[in-house]
Every structure is written in structure tokens, then in C-alpha cells.
Scaffold this active site. Structure first.
Site, PDB file in Angstrom:
ATOM      1  N   ASP A  10     -20.448  56.668   1.878  1.00 18.78           N
ATOM      2  CA  ASP A  10     -20.823  55.318   1.453  1.00 18.78           C
ATOM      3  C   ASP A  10     -19.533  54.520   1.263  1.00 18.78           C
ATOM      4  OD1 ASP A  10     -22.245  53.154   0.607  1.00 18.78           O
ATOM      5  OD2 ASP A  10     -22.761  53.962  -1.361  1.00 18.78           O
ATOM      6  N   ASP A 105     -22.733  50.376   6.377  1.00 12.58           N
ATOM      7  CA  ASP A 105     -21.678  51.001   5.570  1.00 12.58           C
ATOM      8  C   ASP A 105     -22.028  52.364   4.999  1.00 12.58           C
ATOM      9  OD1 ASP A 105     -23.573  50.026   3.809  1.00 12.58           O
ATOM     10  OD2 ASP A 105     -22.118  49.378   2.320  1.00 12.58           O
ATOM     11  N   GLU A 106     -23.075  52.998   5.482  1.00  5.96           N
ATOM     12  CA  GLU A 106     -23.373  54.343   4.990  1.00  5.96           C
ATOM     13  C   GLU A 106     -24.093  55.161   6.043  1.00  5.96           C
ATOM     14  OE1 GLU A 106     -26.501  55.119   2.115  1.00  5.96           O
ATOM     15  OE2 GLU A 106     -27.056  53.003   2.147  1.00  5.96           O
TER      16      GLU A 106
END
Length: 356
Positions: A10, A105-106
Site C-alpha cells: 500500500d 496504489d495498492e
């Protein structure tokens, strides 16, 4: 059956971190991404400095301005976020094909097949975070565990720029003391229902029967029952077929010295060859990409009659491509080497691990 090893990566305050990287004057400032303070939009991301004022994602921009009037309000630049996300996902896929992106973003990575006695999952997670930092100048947090639920839980426990491992030795203690609102998937509405029924932490949830939880939450109740016990059988779902392998690096300062750049090309060629070897693949195209100090991206590709997989072969072609691309008067800030048109290798380059 081999025990699974899952990593959840993350990125830390991703949009705000990209803005601070691209505009160093924002570093260390309360950055609020989403639009102008006077806009009717909502906050996309807030830096940790802004969060100290109570600003958080999904908050109306007007409210964020009231809480943090001296904040730096930035309009979202999704082009930059998508480009950086593509870099990050490419790093993930240089380790394994089993990557399940959840957002820009993860992502989850199943690295079960990479783990060895001398290469535990935690070390692989450290390597991935190091690659992200070197290639994008951004920090990421990681969670490592034996299933997706616990890996995601772990990634949020030591933010920013941290890593947590949850295994059979500590899982019970972590879950029993966890605030119910910190369980992934428990939102405001669910949290209120839980509180109304005396569930405030993991132990309270654990003590409820499966029937009670199904009565309260319907089908979700079975999942909550399992989560309280650290159970999650869901797979890392990846439908992407690997088409290329590559590595790129951003220089600390803009560079136009051929010797320094070619040293980096050699290093990248070696890393690319190593990853091809792990996949037992060879490649029939080689591409070199550069980004100039003015952020202009240039690339050149060569298609090959015979496939390549060795460090030397990749470097020799990359060397020619770089010489075609370079302009002695234009410094560069990034260089990358990528190979594509992959096919199964008939010869596997040997590494030290093949003799252990």
C-alpha cells in the site's frame, strides 16, 4: 501443501506523495490533493502533515480548508498518478505474475513460489519496497502473511514506510486486541451495528457465533466469523499474461555523462536477465527508454531474429539503442531497459541457487 505467502503493498498517501516528489517545495508541508480550497470537490489524499489537522480522504474541500487554512491545496494530476502506478505495477510483476491490483496504489502479490529458506517473504517485501523507492522515489508500506485478509491488515499497522509480518505466532494476539473499526471492510455503518451489539474489538467478534453474525449482517456474517479467526481462502486473482520484463531507474540528479549512464544500463541489463532467468523465458525484442530533464520520454526498440536472455546480450543491444537515442547536450533523469515478445527458454541460465 505449501503454505501461502501473500504480500499486500500500500503506497503511503500516494497522490500527495507524487505531488511532493514532483514539486519538492511541498515536502514536509500539509498537502491536500483534490482541488482548490474553494471547490465543491472532496479530498483525494492528504499528507500526514495535513492529517494532523484532522483532514482525511473523502472530506469536503471546504471542510478541509476550515481545519487546515494554511494547507497546500493541489488539483489532482491523474496523468502523473497513472504513470507512477504503471511503474509500481511493473515492479510487482518483475517478481511474480500473481499480482492483483486493487487500485492505483495498492496490490496483492502471491510470492509463495519465490520463498526459500534463505529468502523469506519478509525479505522479498523489503526488496520490493526498496525497488519502489529507487525507481519512483516514493515510500510504500507492506503487510506479509499467509492470506490476503491478514496481509492487508498488516500493511496498515506500521505506516508510513513500514512493514509488518503476521504469522501463526502472533495472529491471535493481534486479532483479539484489534479495534473493530480497524478490521478491513468494517465501515461506519457496520461499526455502529457492532457497537450496538457489544462488539468493540476482535475478541468480542470472536466470541459471537456464526449464526449470530449471519443474523446481524446476512451473508457477510460468515466472512466476519472467519476474519475473527484469521481465516481467508480467497486467491490472488491475476488475469494478466506477462508480455515483457524490464527495469528502470531515476538518477538522483540529471545526467549526461555516457560512462555513468552506461554503467546503469549494464546494471539494468543484469537485473532484467536475472528476472528472465527466474521465469525461464527469453526475449525477441529489447527496448531502451529515457526521460530527459524536461520530462520528455523517448524510446527505441529492436526486434531480434534469435531470442536473448543473458546479461551480455541484452546489454549489447541496449548499448546500441541508447547510442541512437542520446543527445550529448540533453541530460536525462531516467533510463529503462525492457525486453518483450517473451518465449519459453530452451536453456536456463544457472545461478548459485541451482547448486544449493
Amino acid at each position: 501443501m505449501t503454505e501461502r505467502r501473500i504480500i499486500h503493498i500500500d503506497m503511503d498517501y500516494f497522490f500527495a506523495q507524487v505531488e511532493m516528489r514532483d514539486n519538492p517545495k511541498l515536502k514536509g508541508k500539509p498537502v491536500i490533493v483534490g482541488g482548490k480550497a474553494s471547490s465543491r470537490g472532496v479530498v483525494s489524499t492528504a499528507s500526514y502533515e495535513a492529517r494532523k489537522y484532522g483532514v482525511h480522504s473523502a472530506m469536503p474541500m471546504s471542510q478541509a480548508h476550515k481545519l487546515c487554512p494554511n494547507g497546500y491545496f493541489v488539483t489532482s494530476n491523474f496523468g502523473a498518478y497513472r504513470e507512477t502506478s504503471a511503474q509500481i505495477m511493473s515492479i510487482f510483476r518483475s517478481y511474480t505474475d500473481k499480482v492483483e491490483p486493487m487500485s492505483l496504489d495498492e496490490a496483492y502479490l502471491d510470492i509463495t513460489e519465490l520463498v526459500r529458506p534463505d529468502l523469506p517473504a519478509s525479505k522479498i517485501a523489503q526488496y520490493i519496497r526498496k525497488d519502489i523507492l529507487e525507481q519512483t522515489h516514493l515510500t510504500a508500506s507492506a503487510g506479509v502473511s499467509y492470506n490476503k485478509f491478514l496481509a492487508k491488515l498488516a500493511s496498515g499497522m506500521n505506516k508510513p514506510d513500514g512493514m509488518t509480518v503476521i504469522d501463526y505466532r502472533n495472529v491471535h494476539d493481534i486479532l483479539m486486541t484489534l479495534d473493530i473499526g480497524d478490521f478491513p471492510g468494517v465501515g461506519k455503518a457496520s461499526k455502529k451495528v457492532m457497537h450496538d451489539n457489544g462488539i468493540f474489538n476482535g475478541r468480542d467478534l470472536y466470541e459471537k457465533t456464526e449464526f449470530e453474525l449471519i443474523r446481524l449482517f446476512g451473508k457477510r456474517g460468515r466472512g466476519l466469523y472467519n476474519k475473527a479467526r484469521g481465516i481467508d481462502h480467497s486467491e490472488v486473482k491475476s488475469t494478466r499474461v506477462r508480455k515483457s520484463v524490464g527495469t528502470e531507474r531515476t538518477f538522483a540528479t540529471d545526467v549526461n555523462d555516457d560512462e555513468e549512464i552506461l554503467r546503469k544500463v549494464w546494471e539494468l541489463s543484469g537485473k532484467t536477465a536475472e528476472r528472465l532467468n527466474k521465469l525461464q523465458k527469453s526475449a525477441k525484442t529489447v527496448t531502451v527508454k529515457i526521460k530527459t530533464y524536461q520530462f520528455e520520454t523517448l524510446s527505441k526498440q529492436m526486434s531480434l531474429r534469435d531470442s536473448v536472455s543473458s546479461e551480455e546480450d541484452i546489454y549489447n543491444i541496449a548499448y546500441l539503442l541508447y547510442n541512437d537515442l542520446k543527445d550529448p547536450d540533453v541530460p536525462i533523469r531516467l533510463i529503462g531497459v525492457t525486453v518483450g515478445n517473451l518465449e519459453q527458454s530452451t536453456y536456463k541460465n544457472m545461478t548459485i541457487y541451482d547448486f544449493i
